[in-house]
Write an enzyme that holds these catalytic residues in place. Sequence first.
Site, PDB file in Angstrom:
ATOM      1  N   GLY A  13       2.102  -7.302   2.856  1.00 38.51           N
ATOM      2  CA  GLY A  13       2.111  -5.947   2.290  1.00 38.51           C
ATOM      3  C   GLY A  13       1.017  -5.096   2.922  1.00 38.51           C
ATOM      4  N   SER A  16       0.550  -0.594   3.670  1.00 40.79           N
ATOM      5  CA  SER A  16       0.291   0.500   2.723  1.00 40.79           C
ATOM      6  C   SER A  16      -0.838   0.128   1.767  1.00 40.79           C
ATOM      7  CB  SER A  16       1.604   0.732   1.950  1.00 40.79           C
ATOM      8  OG  SER A  16       1.400   1.502   0.796  1.00 40.79           O
ATOM      9  N   TYR A 153       5.751  -8.454 -14.588  1.00 40.83           N
ATOM     10  CA  TYR A 153       4.580  -8.164 -13.733  1.00 40.83           C
ATOM     11  C   TYR A 153       3.351  -8.886 -14.283  1.00 40.83           C
ATOM     12  CZ  TYR A 153       1.149  -5.484 -10.987  1.00 40.83           C
ATOM     13  OH  TYR A 153       0.137  -5.117 -10.133  1.00 40.83           O
TER      14      TYR A 153
HETATM   15  N1  LIG Z   1      -2.584  -0.052  -7.178  1.00 41.79           N
HETATM   16  C1  LIG Z   1      -2.971  -0.643  -8.288  1.00 41.79           C
HETATM   17  O1  LIG Z   1      -3.400   0.017  -9.272  1.00 41.79           O
HETATM   18  C2  LIG Z   1      -2.932  -2.144  -8.397  1.00 41.79           C
HETATM   19  C3  LIG Z   1      -3.540  -2.727  -9.518  1.00 41.79           C
HETATM   20  C4  LIG Z   1      -3.513  -4.108  -9.644  1.00 41.79           C
HETATM   21  C5  LIG Z   1      -2.910  -4.896  -8.676  1.00 41.79           C
HETATM   22  N2  LIG Z   1      -2.316  -4.309  -7.597  1.00 41.79           N
HETATM   23  C6  LIG Z   1      -1.683  -5.191  -6.609  1.00 41.79           C
HETATM   24  O2  LIG Z   1      -2.157  -4.888  -5.319  1.00 41.79           O
HETATM   25  C7  LIG Z   1      -1.170  -5.282  -4.350  1.00 41.79           C
HETATM   26  C8  LIG Z   1      -0.973  -4.157  -3.345  1.00 41.79           C
HETATM   27  O3  LIG Z   1      -0.393  -3.037  -4.001  1.00 41.79           O
HETATM   28  P1  LIG Z   1      -0.747  -1.516  -3.642  1.00 41.79           P
HETATM   29  O4  LIG Z   1      -1.255  -0.902  -4.868  1.00 41.79           O
HETATM   30  O5  LIG Z   1      -1.521  -1.461  -2.406  1.00 41.79           O
HETATM   31  O6  LIG Z   1       0.738  -0.940  -3.464  1.00 41.79           O
HETATM   32  P2  LIG Z   1       1.508  -0.349  -2.197  1.00 41.79           P
HETATM   33  O7  LIG Z   1       2.850  -0.008  -2.693  1.00 41.79           O
HETATM   34  O8  LIG Z   1       0.695   0.714  -1.537  1.00 41.79           O
HETATM   35  O9  LIG Z   1       1.564  -1.599  -1.212  1.00 41.79           O
HETATM   36  C9  LIG Z   1       2.380  -2.716  -1.445  1.00 41.79           C
HETATM   37  C10 LIG Z   1       2.983  -3.166  -0.128  1.00 41.79           C
HETATM   38  O10 LIG Z   1       3.747  -4.347  -0.388  1.00 41.79           O
HETATM   39  C11 LIG Z   1       4.928  -4.254   0.384  1.00 41.79           C
HETATM   40  N3  LIG Z   1       6.005  -5.091  -0.182  1.00 41.79           N
HETATM   41  C12 LIG Z   1       6.723  -4.876  -1.318  1.00 41.79           C
HETATM   42  N4  LIG Z   1       7.646  -5.835  -1.462  1.00 41.79           N
HETATM   43  C13 LIG Z   1       7.505  -6.670  -0.407  1.00 41.79           C
HETATM   44  C14 LIG Z   1       8.173  -7.850   0.016  1.00 41.79           C
HETATM   45  N5  LIG Z   1       9.205  -8.360  -0.676  1.00 41.79           N
HETATM   46  N6  LIG Z   1       7.738  -8.461   1.146  1.00 41.79           N
HETATM   47  C15 LIG Z   1       6.724  -7.947   1.860  1.00 41.79           C
HETATM   48  N7  LIG Z   1       6.071  -6.819   1.532  1.00 41.79           N
HETATM   49  C16 LIG Z   1       6.467  -6.196   0.414  1.00 41.79           C
HETATM   50  C17 LIG Z   1       5.302  -2.773   0.339  1.00 41.79           C
HETATM   51  O11 LIG Z   1       6.195  -2.435   1.385  1.00 41.79           O
HETATM   52  C18 LIG Z   1       3.937  -2.111   0.467  1.00 41.79           C
HETATM   53  O12 LIG Z   1       3.604  -1.854   1.816  1.00 41.79           O
HETATM   54  C19 LIG Z   1       0.082  -5.636  -5.156  1.00 41.79           C
HETATM   55  O13 LIG Z   1       0.179  -7.033  -5.275  1.00 41.79           O
HETATM   56  C20 LIG Z   1      -0.181  -5.013  -6.522  1.00 41.79           C
HETATM   57  O14 LIG Z   1       0.520  -5.652  -7.556  1.00 41.79           O
HETATM   58  C21 LIG Z   1      -2.322  -2.951  -7.432  1.00 41.79           C
END
Ligand SMILES: NC(=O)c1ccc[n+]([C@@H]2O[C@H](COP(=O)([O-])OP(=O)(O)OC[C@H]3O[C@@H](n4cnc5c(N)ncnc54)[C@H](O)[C@@H]3O)[C@@H](O)[C@H]2O)c1
Length: 280
Positions: A13, A16, A153
């Site tokens: 991932g 992004s 989730y």
């Molecule tokens: N943003 C928040 O507030 C937050 C809080 C807690 C945890 N997280 C966790 O942080 C991690 C990153 O999220 P983010 O906030 O940067 O979101 P984001 O949407 O910016 O990035 C997530 C990335 O994962 C990729 N992705 C989705 N499904 C996929 C798959 N099946 N295979 C490969 N790649 C895939 C997407 O294309 C994207 O580029 C996630 O695991 C999310 O659950 C985020």
Amino acid sequence: MGRIDDIVAVITGGASGIGEATARLFVKEGAKVVVSDIQDEQGLKLVEKLGENATYIHADVSLEDDMKGMVDHAVKTYGRLDCLINNAGMGGVKGEIESIAVEGFDQTIAILLRGVFLGMKHTAPVMKKQGGGNIINISSVAGLRGVSQNHPYSAAKAAVLQLTRTVAMELAYYKIRVNSICPGSIVTSIFGAARGLSSAESAKTYENLKRLFEKGQPIRRAGLPEDIANAALWLASDDSSFVTGHALVVDGGISAGQMWTQQMRWIDAIESTLGLDPSE
Ligand SMILES: NC(=O)c1ccc[n+]([C@@H]2O[C@H](COP(=O)([O-])OP(=O)(O)OC[C@H]3O[C@@H](n4cnc5c(N)ncnc54)[C@H](O)[C@@H]3O)[C@@H](O)[C@H]2O)c1
């Protein structure tokens, strides 16, 4: 000199948000980085900007062949794999428990939990053979506390914390550390994506999200992807060499307890129920 010179890191991932910020920081600090994602155009653009120390590979984390291919790509390109960051994710299916379709539940678990399992499964043999390594799983504060109507989730993120602990115990003997990070509210595309917006459309909402998130936790500023990237850098570096099986909370204090303002409202409510004047 960087803090993680010449280590080879794979970030799922990575195209992004938190993954992208981590890829940028790791390259700046001397690492060679494999960005993997399913958003190919965005991933390819990023590695072009990052230069010769970054490559991109398409890998859907829910598919075993893709995850094996991702690990093989890192080893073939750079000769080793020192750090895996299981970061890919999405908001998952939401709603009341009776409204959640089995397909949606399974898909959420496949990306958020099976993906982390597959990453560790295929990385462990490589790290064992080379005599050590470092795995970082991105969980969430939603894995520590229940989040209403976010059942799969929260369940997946809690399971990631437990899987981190069990694998950490197993792999410590091989000098492989396994830790997780629990981010709080971080301004990324994940909130827009959950509502069907593309990354570019989501980016337009960042300023509004930032303003909202400034008020969401005791530290009165929005959480940024760089906050999580900095935590990942510490876990990937030798500065944390005695740390394994840990869940590092990076959330501006959101999970520390009730906000003072909420607590005051609650205390006021109790006092009025008791017939006392809360202002006295
Ligand atoms: N943003 C928040 O507030 C937050 C809080 C807690 C945890 N997280 C966790 O942080 C991690 C990153 O999220 P983010 O906030 O940067 O979101 P984001 O949407 O910016 O990035 C997530 C990335 O994962 C990729 N992705 C989705 N499904 C996929 C798959 N099946 N295979 C490969 N790649 C895939 C997407 O294309 C994207 O580029 C996630 O695991 C999310 O659950 C985020």
